[in-house]
Write an enzyme that holds these catalytic residues in place. Structure first.
Site, PDB file in Angstrom:
ATOM      1  N   ASP A 276      -7.759  -7.512   1.112  1.00  0.00           N
ATOM      2  CA  ASP A 276      -6.908  -7.502   2.311  1.00  0.00           C
ATOM      3  C   ASP A 276      -7.701  -6.857   3.428  1.00  0.00           C
ATOM      4  OD1 ASP A 276      -5.468  -4.636   3.226  1.00  0.00           O
ATOM      5  OD2 ASP A 276      -6.440  -4.628   1.262  1.00  0.00           O
TER       6      ASP A 276
ATOM      7  N   ASP B 126       0.863  -1.170   0.000  1.00  0.00           N
ATOM      8  CA  ASP B 126       0.000   0.000   0.000  1.00  0.00           C
ATOM      9  C   ASP B 126       0.905   1.227   0.000  1.00  0.00           C
ATOM     10  OD1 ASP B 126      -1.841   1.969   0.408  1.00  0.00           O
ATOM     11  OD2 ASP B 126      -2.717   1.119   2.214  1.00  0.00           O
TER      12      ASP B 126
END
Length: 377
Positions: A272, A92
């Site tokens: 996720d 990320d």
């Protein structure tokens, strides 16, 4: 990175596919355990591979940049070597941390974001270009675009302004990504992120903009941040009607087992969430027959396995009574057992969804499973 769409359910938009990276294959739909600091909390890499059967894990640009820092990671030869994980890694970009740690943010402007470290208060600036450089140093197989994540309750004008900033940042990110090279001898893919809060017009515009960039995959961000679940599902449907079918679709930060099945039905491939590990560390276990609070008195003398029918996705050597005892006693082993159980369950669930998509009966299996998952034991 390559993506092969293998099967689509005849009655829904659920898909089964295969992503191929230089660190291995990923069969979709897939859940990716969150390893924010290069470690999935309370879980060994060996357990991730053998017990949980994870195919890909996450790292976070913001947290790894602050600690241990890119210099250390580069000296190690990248995150794969630093944490001894030889399968794919996704990072990320840190955009969500700018949102979730907004109390540390000094300024958000065209150039980027200035913030203070939550560790020591030191001042830092993230630009779109810098997040590319950090992810190059980390060496993830899949890199994410730097974006601003708005709350699910954001007003239209703020959401519009934020989305437009995210789009301008994306153009800068893609330019810098094209001008730089991977550091460790393997390729890195890049996913842009659709934003637009809960507004159909904005989600449509953002999905069209992201699709036009023709990246290896695409992500849907800014959901599960305070909006109703039905609004989240509506936004997924709008976006997936626009994103290309020949690229993987990643729904960021979602969510509960029911959320995941609903999103799979709407054409999402990758997920996720910290929920299986975070909730597990607090005594909440997910099972295929519902949710269990392991601190409840009712489990004190229940010597049956955690999964009543001895489900094959998890080690059933421990009884409910023993696990409750560990939690009540504040034993660290409780955190490990619960984390492994929940992650193994999530991987089992998406694996089952994949199998039913391939077999052609996902549309009948999913509603029955959602009903079971919604129970509280």
């Amino acid at each position: 990175m390559k993506f092969e769409l293998q099967h689509t359910d005849s009655k829904t938009k659920a898909r089964a596919g295969k992503i191929t990276t230089d660190h291995g294959e990923i069969l979709t739909p897939i859940f990716m355990p969150v390893g924010t600091l290069g470690s999935v909390k309370a879980v060994h890499m060996h357990e991730l591979k053998t017990d949980i059967k994870a195919q890909i894990i996450l790292g976070n640009t913001y947290h790894l940049y602050l600690r241990p820092g890119t210099e250390i990671i580069e000296k190690a030869g990248g995150l794969h070597k630093f944490n001894s994980w030889d399968k794919p890694i996704l990072t990320d970009s840190g955009g969500f941390q700018v949102y979730s740690l907004s109390h540390t943010r000094s300024k958000l402007k065209e150039e980027g974001v200035t913030f203070r470290s939550h560790i020591d208060g030191s001042k830092h600036t993230f630009t779109p270009e810098k997040t590319v450089d950090i992810q190059r140093a980390i060496g993830s197989d899949i890199m994410m675009a730097f974006d601003e994540c708005t709350p699910g309750t954001a007003e239209y004008q703020y959401a519009k302004k934020s989305m437009e900033l995210t789009h301008r940042w994306l153009d800068r990110v893609l330019k810098h990504f094209a001008e730089t090279e991977p550091k460790y001898g393997y390729s890195q893919a890049f996913f842009p992120i659709v934003q637009g809060c809960v507004y159909p017009e904005l989600r449509t515009k953002s999905a069209e903009f992201i699709a036009s960039k023709n990246c290896e995959g695409n992500a849907i961000g800014g959901l599960a941040v305070g909006e109703p679940a039905e609004k989240m599902y509506e936004m997924i449907e709008i976006v997936n009607a626009i994103l290309p079918t020949d690229k993987p679709r990643y729904l960021m930060g979602v969510g509960t087992p029911v959320n995941i099945l609903e999103a799979i039905e709407r054409g999402v491939d990758m997920f996720d969430c910290v929920m299986p590990t975070r909730n597990g560390r607090n005594g909440m276990l997910f099972t295929k027959n519902g949710v269990m609070n392991m601190r409840n008195r009712k489990w004190a003398d229940d010597f049956s396995p955690i999964e009543a029918d001895g489900a094959s996705y998890v080690d059933t050597a421990y009884s409910r009574a023993y696990l409750r005892h560990l939690f009540i006693s504040d034993e660290l082993l409780a955190l490990q057992i619960a984390s492994i159980h929940n992650l193994a369950f999530y991987l089992w669930l998406v694996g089952e969804a994949r199998q039913h998509i391939i077999e052609g009966d996902f549309h009948t299996w999913k509603p029955a499973m959602v009903k079971r998952l919604s129970e509280r034991l």
